[in-house]
Scaffold this active site. Structure first.
Site, PDB file in Angstrom:
ATOM      1  N   ASP A  72       3.851   0.081  -2.889  1.00  0.00           N
ATOM      2  CA  ASP A  72       4.027  -1.099  -2.053  1.00  0.00           C
ATOM      3  C   ASP A  72       2.948  -2.108  -2.415  1.00  0.00           C
ATOM      4  O   ASP A  72       1.813  -1.741  -2.713  1.00  0.00           O
ATOM      5  CB  ASP A  72       3.983  -0.746  -0.567  1.00  0.00           C
ATOM      6  CG  ASP A  72       2.703  -0.046  -0.144  1.00  0.00           C
ATOM      7  OD1 ASP A  72       1.747  -0.739   0.274  1.00  0.00           O
ATOM      8  OD2 ASP A  72       2.651   1.195  -0.234  1.00  0.00           O
ATOM      9  N   ASP A 161       6.440  -3.247   9.390  1.00  0.00           N
ATOM     10  CA  ASP A 161       5.097  -2.676   9.244  1.00  0.00           C
ATOM     11  C   ASP A 161       4.363  -2.925  10.554  1.00  0.00           C
ATOM     12  O   ASP A 161       3.938  -4.045  10.850  1.00  0.00           O
ATOM     13  CB  ASP A 161       4.398  -3.360   8.071  1.00  0.00           C
ATOM     14  CG  ASP A 161       2.959  -2.892   7.875  1.00  0.00           C
ATOM     15  OD1 ASP A 161       2.476  -2.052   8.662  1.00  0.00           O
ATOM     16  OD2 ASP A 161       2.315  -3.381   6.927  1.00  0.00           O
ATOM     17  N   GLU A 163       1.223  -1.555  12.772  1.00  0.00           N
ATOM     18  CA  GLU A 163       0.017  -0.745  12.660  1.00  0.00           C
ATOM     19  C   GLU A 163      -1.150  -1.474  13.311  1.00  0.00           C
ATOM     20  O   GLU A 163      -0.963  -2.438  14.040  1.00  0.00           O
ATOM     21  CB  GLU A 163      -0.279  -0.454  11.192  1.00  0.00           C
ATOM     22  CG  GLU A 163      -0.412  -1.719  10.333  1.00  0.00           C
ATOM     23  CD  GLU A 163      -0.803  -1.422   8.899  1.00  0.00           C
ATOM     24  OE1 GLU A 163      -1.945  -0.954   8.705  1.00  0.00           O
ATOM     25  OE2 GLU A 163       0.026  -1.658   7.986  1.00  0.00           O
TER      26      GLU A 163
END
Length: 273
Positions: A72, A161, A163
């Site tokens: 990634d 994503d 986090e």
């Protein structure tokens, strides 16, 4: 007539006072320590908080299940040497497309198309900032700036994503229930725009702290787990297995390397829906 002698302590006191004033002025003028400086908005990337919370470097232990290497990337890596990665065995890739509703990756075209052009199966991810705008707003921004999906056999569904917040409070100032609602808002909007369920990228410790270890997304949304160790560890509630695992930020060519939990035909199956 009495004699006035100078006080021998006075110069010493003045000297010490001067030292203290100098030290104070230097402290005020010095830049903040790099470890405590808030990064610039837009600079976040997958796994940015993992080093501080879930390990340092992963070397996956042998497994009976065939796994497929992936990477990634994000804007800070610039132009990526995709042919080098392909030669090393990397077969799939995700590129950061967007963050919040204020950032698009300036290297997105080279990274997204470059991986595709060497033969990789590729997709795009969105770095969520739940404290700036709604989940639906960010999902739409993501789809409109590279996060869409097409049934061409080489495009993976988009990734949320979610986090640690690199810019402030870890859970973005949201309660656990409010965070679950924000995530649901994003996922529902992404599905309505693309016809695909987005992948969720997260770390178990963050998910536990910030969603209360909510298990309601596991039935529809594949899990991309982040943990820099020899195995993926305990997964968030609801998921019996991971689809992808980010195991290191110190891999060859680009730092972030990942395993797909299956052979290449399973990567293709996810791309095809």
């Amino acid at each position: 007539m009495p004699v006035h002698r100078p006080n021998p302590l006075r110069p010493r006191r003045l000297f010490l006072a001067g030292l203290l004033l100098t030290a104070l002025s230097l402290a005020l003028a010095a830049p903040a320590d790099a470890a405590t400086t808030t990064p610039a908005r837009g600079s976040a990337h997958m796994g940015m908080g993992v080093l501080a919370h879930d390990g340092q470097h992963g070397t996956p232990a042998p497994t009976a299940v065939t796994q497929t290497e992936g990477v990634d990337v994000s804007g800070y890596q610039g132009n990526v040497a995709w042919s080098t990665l392909w030669s090393s065995g990397v077969r799939w890739a995700y590129t950061k497309a967007t963050e919040g509703t204020y950032y698009t990756n300036p290297s997105f075209t080279q990274q997204y198309n470059g991986s595709y052009n060497v033969g990789m199966i590729r997709g795009a991810y969105h770095f969520a900032t739940p404290d700036t705008t709604s989940g639906a707003t960010q999902a739409n921004y993501f789809v409109d700036h590279g996060g869409g999906w097409s049934r061409d056999g080489k495009t993976l569904p988009g990734v949320l994503d979610i986090e640690w917040n690199p810019y402030g409070a870890a859970c973005y100032g949201k309660s656990q229930s409010a965070m679950v609602s924000w995530i649901a808002d994003f996922l529902n909007t992404y599905r309505s725009r693309t016809g695909r369920d987005a992948v969720i990228y997260t770390a178990t410790s963050w998910w536990t702290d910030c969603t209360g270890n909510y298990g309601g997304f596991a039935a529809n949304n594949p899990l991309w787990i982040a943990r820099y160790a020899s195995d993926a560890g305990t997964l968030p509630a609801g998921w019996g297995y991971y689809t992808m695992w980010q195991y290191t930020s110190s891999g060859p060519t680009v730092g972030d390397h990942d395993k797909f939990n299956g052979a290449l035909d399973r990567v293709q199956a996810l791309a095809n829906g």
